[in-house]
Design an enzyme around this catalytic site. Structure first.
Site, PDB file in Angstrom:
ATOM      1  N   ARG A  96      57.224  47.249 -24.736  1.00 34.42           N
ATOM      2  CA  ARG A  96      57.822  45.989 -25.168  1.00 34.42           C
ATOM      3  C   ARG A  96      57.342  44.822 -24.325  1.00 34.42           C
ATOM      4  NH1 ARG A  96      63.498  48.806 -24.853  1.00 34.42           N
ATOM      5  NH2 ARG A  96      62.187  49.879 -23.336  1.00 34.42           N
ATOM      6  N   SER A 134      67.977  50.429 -26.717  1.00 34.40           N
ATOM      7  CA  SER A 134      69.201  51.182 -27.033  1.00 34.40           C
ATOM      8  C   SER A 134      70.349  50.666 -26.168  1.00 34.40           C
ATOM      9  CB  SER A 134      69.003  52.674 -26.767  1.00 34.40           C
ATOM     10  OG  SER A 134      67.965  53.184 -27.560  1.00 34.40           O
TER      11      SER A 134
HETATM   12  P1  ADP Z   1      63.335  56.493 -22.443  1.00 31.81           P
HETATM   13  O1  ADP Z   1      64.690  56.915 -21.999  1.00 31.81           O
HETATM   14  O2  ADP Z   1      62.262  57.518 -22.305  1.00 31.81           O
HETATM   15  O3  ADP Z   1      62.897  55.124 -22.002  1.00 31.81           O
HETATM   16  P2  ADP Z   1      63.887  55.357 -25.016  1.00 31.81           P
HETATM   17  O4  ADP Z   1      64.575  56.105 -26.101  1.00 31.81           O
HETATM   18  O5  ADP Z   1      64.606  54.204 -24.435  1.00 31.81           O
HETATM   19  O6  ADP Z   1      63.511  56.456 -23.998  1.00 31.81           O
HETATM   20  O7  ADP Z   1      62.459  54.881 -25.495  1.00 31.81           O
HETATM   21  C1  ADP Z   1      61.468  55.778 -25.908  1.00 31.81           C
HETATM   22  C2  ADP Z   1      60.148  55.039 -26.021  1.00 31.81           C
HETATM   23  O8  ADP Z   1      60.255  54.009 -27.001  1.00 31.81           O
HETATM   24  C3  ADP Z   1      59.685  54.345 -24.753  1.00 31.81           C
HETATM   25  O9  ADP Z   1      58.271  54.391 -24.722  1.00 31.81           O
HETATM   26  C4  ADP Z   1      60.145  52.924 -24.936  1.00 31.81           C
HETATM   27  O10 ADP Z   1      59.342  52.017 -24.189  1.00 31.81           O
HETATM   28  C5  ADP Z   1      59.918  52.763 -26.423  1.00 31.81           C
HETATM   29  N1  ADP Z   1      60.761  51.734 -27.008  1.00 31.81           N
HETATM   30  C6  ADP Z   1      62.078  51.524 -26.793  1.00 31.81           C
HETATM   31  N2  ADP Z   1      62.526  50.481 -27.514  1.00 31.81           N
HETATM   32  C7  ADP Z   1      61.453  49.998 -28.193  1.00 31.81           C
HETATM   33  C8  ADP Z   1      61.240  48.896 -29.083  1.00 31.81           C
HETATM   34  N3  ADP Z   1      62.221  48.044 -29.394  1.00 31.81           N
HETATM   35  N4  ADP Z   1      60.003  48.724 -29.594  1.00 31.81           N
HETATM   36  C9  ADP Z   1      58.997  49.547 -29.250  1.00 31.81           C
HETATM   37  N5  ADP Z   1      59.114  50.586 -28.408  1.00 31.81           N
HETATM   38  C10 ADP Z   1      60.323  50.812 -27.877  1.00 31.81           C
END
Ligand code: ADP
Length: 177
Positions: A96, A134
């Site tokens: 992001r 999230s």
């Molecule tokens: P983690 O706990 O591994 O960070 P997340 O579920 O928060 O897992 O995110 C999983 C992946 O998706 C990570 O690579 C994160 O950077 C990406 N990600 C999270 N939100 C977004 C978004 N809004 N747009 C694009 N990628 C995202």
């Protein structure tokens, strides 16, 4: 004679607590890059998630239903070992902002050290979702803000129910008082 190519499998790992529209955008774009994409929830409860593993699996499965080459799974332990078991060549991650990049780069290099043939592929977030996480979505939902469009509609309903005055979480919070 043309050689038969192995299908390219990639893993999109994460907590997905819950899946957001930003994740879904990465999944949709990833599904066009690889023959098979496995969205894998890290079953590490250390992060004390809002939604149980079963709930997160259910929400993800519903959200990826339109993409026939996308599967949902969960794993524990090292991602590099899991990727090897699944015959995956790639790890998909979304970026992001620069702040994501530092951590993601470290992870990518560590995973490549653990499994030298495993490459991490970064997709830039869709610009309309680059502020969506999230964590923030949960916070806004908890405080009664509008999260329409930031998460798939079934996730929005679950979040609303969770924080409604008589929702599960609200009950738990009241019991703690
Ligand atoms: P983690 O706990 O591994 O960070 P997340 O579920 O928060 O897992 O995110 C999983 C992946 O998706 C990570 O690579 C994160 O950077 C990406 N990600 C999270 N939100 C977004 C978004 N809004 N747009 C694009 N990628 C995202």
């Amino acid at each position: 004679m043309a050689q038969k190519q192995e299908p390219v499998v990639a893993i999109y790992p994460g907590s997905f607590d819950p899946i957001t529209s930003g994740h879904l955008d990465v999944i949709e774009r990833g599904s066009r890059l690889f023959d098979r994409l496995i969205v894998a929830i890290l079953g590490n409860e250390a992060k004390s998630p809002l939604f149980s593993l079963a709930e997160r699996m259910e929400m993800l499965s519903e959200a990826v239903a339109p993409f026939p080459n996308v599967q949902v799974d969960c794993f524990e332990g090292l991602l590099a070992d899991y990727a090897l078991r699944k015959g995956a060549r790639g790890i998909l991650r979304g970026i992001r902002a620069i702040s994501d990049y530092e951590y993601e780069l470290q992870m990518a290099l560590m995973n490549r050290r653990l499994q030298p043939h495993l490459e991490t592929i970064f997709l830039p977030a869709g610009e309309q979702y680059s502020f969506v996480s999230s964590r923030l979505v949960k916070e806004v939902a908890r405080l009664g803000g509008d999260i329409t469009g930031l998460v798939p509609p079934p996730v929005e309903r679950r979040l609303r129910a969770r924080w409604a005055p008589h929702g599960d979480q609200a009950k738990k919070d009241n019991q703690k008082k």
